[in-house]
Design an enzyme around this catalytic site. Sequence first.
Site, PDB file in Angstrom:
ATOM      1  CG  HIS A 140      29.818   1.806  18.718  1.00  0.00           C
ATOM      2  ND1 HIS A 140      29.740   0.932  19.777  1.00  0.00           N
ATOM      3  CD2 HIS A 140      31.047   2.384  18.806  1.00  0.00           C
ATOM      4  CE1 HIS A 140      30.881   0.976  20.469  1.00  0.00           C
ATOM      5  NE2 HIS A 140      31.690   1.847  19.898  1.00  0.00           N
ATOM      6  CD  GLU A 177      29.870   5.195  20.129  1.00  0.00           C
ATOM      7  OE1 GLU A 177      30.995   5.673  19.893  1.00  0.00           O
ATOM      8  OE2 GLU A 177      29.580   4.646  21.217  1.00  0.00           O
ATOM      9  CG  ASN A 178      28.201  11.597  18.069  1.00  0.00           C
ATOM     10  OD1 ASN A 178      28.309  11.518  19.274  1.00  0.00           O
ATOM     11  ND2 ASN A 178      29.156  12.088  17.292  1.00  0.00           N
ATOM     12  N   GLY A 214      39.738   8.860  18.675  1.00  0.00           N
ATOM     13  CA  GLY A 214      39.774   8.545  17.247  1.00  0.00           C
ATOM     14  C   GLY A 214      38.479   8.952  16.569  1.00  0.00           C
ATOM     15  CB  ALA A 215      35.896   7.981  15.235  1.00  0.00           C
ATOM     16  CD  GLU A 235      33.400   1.732  22.939  1.00  0.00           C
ATOM     17  OE1 GLU A 235      33.913   1.183  21.942  1.00  0.00           O
ATOM     18  OE2 GLU A 235      32.780   2.814  22.871  1.00  0.00           O
ATOM     19  CD  GLU A 282      33.735   5.040  16.456  1.00  0.00           C
ATOM     20  OE1 GLU A 282      32.740   4.911  17.194  1.00  0.00           O
ATOM     21  OE2 GLU A 282      34.906   4.966  16.892  1.00  0.00           O
TER      22      GLU A 282
END
Length: 849
Positions: free
Chosen positions: A293, A256-257, A253-254, A312, A290
Amino acid sequence: MRDAAPQTIYLKDYTPFGFDVTSVALTFDLHPTATRVTSRIAFAPKPGAAPEMFLHGENLTLISAHIDGVAVTPDVTPEGLTCPVPDTPFIWETEVEIDPQGNTALEGLYMSGGMYCTQCEAEGFRKITYYPDRPDVMSTFNVTVNGPHPVLLSNGNPVTATDGHAEWHDPWPKPAYLFALVAGDLVAHPGEFTTQSGRKVALNLYVRPGDEGKCAFGMQALKDSMTWDEQVYGREYDLDIFNIVAVDDFNMGAMENKGLNIFNSSAVLASPETSTDSNFERIEAIIAHEYFHNWTGNRITCRDWFQLCLKEGLTVYRDSQFTSDMRSTPVKRISDVIDLRGRQFPEDQGPLSHPVRPESFQEINNFYTATVYDKGAEVIGMLRRLVGKQAYDAALTLYFDRHDGQACTIEDWLQVFEDATGRDLSQFKRWYSQAGTPTVTVTDSWTSGVYTLTFTQDLPPSATTPTPQPQVIPIVTGLLSPSGDELLPSQVLELTDRTQSFTFEGLPERPIPSVLRGFSAPVVLKHDLAEDHTAFLLAHDTDPFNRWEAGRDLARASLRSMIREGAAPDAKYLDGLRAVLADETLDPAYRALMLGLPSQSDLARALHDDGVTPDPDAIWTASETMRDAQADHFADLLPGLYTAHQVQGSYAPDADQAGQRSLANATLSLLARREGPDRAQAQYNSADNMTQQLAALAVLLRQNAGDAALHAFENQWAHDRLVMDKWFGLQVMQATPETVVKIAENLTQHDDFNWKNPNRFRAVMGALATHHAGFHHASGAGYRLLADWLIKLDPVNPQTTARMCAVFQTWTRYDTDRQTRVAAQLDRILALPDLSRDTTEMLTRIRGS
Ligand code: BES
Ligand code: ZN
């Protein structure tokens, strides 16, 4: 190429890396098939470090390597390199070449629709350059990107940006899995946020030209998330800029960089015309997830991948709190429990069962599971219930203070709670180490004015948990009087022994218990209470979750006797539901959820639990009969409900409007069972938003009257990939068990079936696998079609292939004929000579011996 013997990694084997990384500088000279990556990494040996160093690296062509400016020749294998190193701090420099365009696995640096992007979690950075690719190695990064693209992005704050050249500096030490780079012809949807302490943060949502109109909602969701994390957790953002990029080809889905979140376009782009209410809600939740995070995952990260639930589970818990605050608390809780039962319970009760913190794995990508995520979040919810809100807040503050900048373990997490509360959590820790779903059985008695509730917990032994021990189970319980008044408000009963009784004195009369309110623990509850107990709760429970649960229980019980004994739909259930439906004081979204039935795979699981082999056709027929019974039983109410819940005025994706639409659309599908398709066709024709359009199309397809609308829809939306995903998926979802495999197969022949795109692949194959009666068709055609496509996808994208394999995890529930057919497909795939490590591990576990 598959390794001869796949390696198993064990938690107990953890050893720290022998070197600190004190800084990282990377330069990217972008080229579609030959990107050069130059690294300059400062290493400092820790006391006792070995005289040689191992760095991960995969699919890299090593051009040169230097230590302190002197050329070296490391020993290179497909997994990495080993090189003799000094025993004092040194500078490691390499140049490697990589092929982003050839990277169809979508891990590392790859191309999507002409743009460059990265996905490094969990172990993708090693496909970019040689590095100690493990989360406990943290460093600051400087990144230079050279390439002929208008937008060149990386983590942290911008240093310089000129034509074709950009430099970025990330001051926060981070593990390599949080590295990101994006380059392409993108447009920014800008925004701004001022933090609690007055710092201005530039926000951008980068999209491909043409998608500018789908950014506003995501930007608002980001700002709402930033505000919420300040207000509820006291967490402020910590860079000058926060970027989100939408990409079309993305496995998950995505991601979190740090400072540069990368999103599957389906998880961020939204407009009323192209997105449904559920899309909007999911997008808001993923953006929040995200973003959250940044503190739970990035500032405090995981020591190793066994600790994945540390970031998570906690972040899912935080995003569910956010959604609960932004929208409706009961509706969110009910939706989460539906998901948990639909995804996590089957996992916990089948061959893929593993503890929230696993102790071994072969391919870490296979452990981003419902157990780690959703049970991981449930465990945090239980912890909060047990210690109370204030102690939870105090523990979290301590966690952020104590561990900022560190790579942590579940032990660190629990220690913070022990220190903040003085509580011994050693028994609680079993929630992290024992696999399986506990069953809790409750009985009650009333003697000489004393009311007693007795609970027994059972955890079935499993491969990873051969001798289960009792867990601490918070059971939120309330007591009601026979007239429905609350005699005792909700309180937490702590079940710690295998069997335990709780007594209540001073009650005026025998109460009716409402236990496990709010689904206070992820368990299967069994009770042997009075026959009309559940119907009473459906009518009277003051806890909205348990009231819904009572309806679910009655529906499940009725469907069970319809399937097993050919009984008629239960009138008590239908009467109770009717009262709820007609109650205008209740939230429409809640009433719509009440109308839902347990999913067909959930029924299969319930039957299997009873020792009955589930028959997918019988389950399908019973569910259809029950729907017809609802339509008949509520016939006089439905037209009024449909009309009363048409939203007036312009579309907004808020909880209130979405609730009205969901009740109206649930009503529409029941109405069509009696009246036919005209009303749905009218709604389709007049719809000005995707929620109304898609709901109408679904009813038309189910009525076998959807051909015209289906063509119109395709013509209208052929240019929009995300909408076309819906078009592909819906035809499969709404098909009958007899037609679904053929429909799915035809769709795979469609010109727009770009099977290398994970969203499109999942739209068709994911829908097929969740069509219970169709996928499990006695012919085995469903199993065969999916296997054909898994075989095709595996060499291209192992991660998406392996995740899809999980749909086979329940195969041993079914009859021997079906089992034989599944086994044949599993064996066919497993026999492939070059099957990926990801898929090999999944199918080996599912196949068993
Ligand atoms: N860190 C994950 C993304 C990820 C997952 C990367 C697996 C690599 C392998 C991210 O934070 C995440 O959990 N995303 C979820 C959505 C979220 C709302 C639960 C996803 O991508 O499905
Ligand atoms: Zn996450």
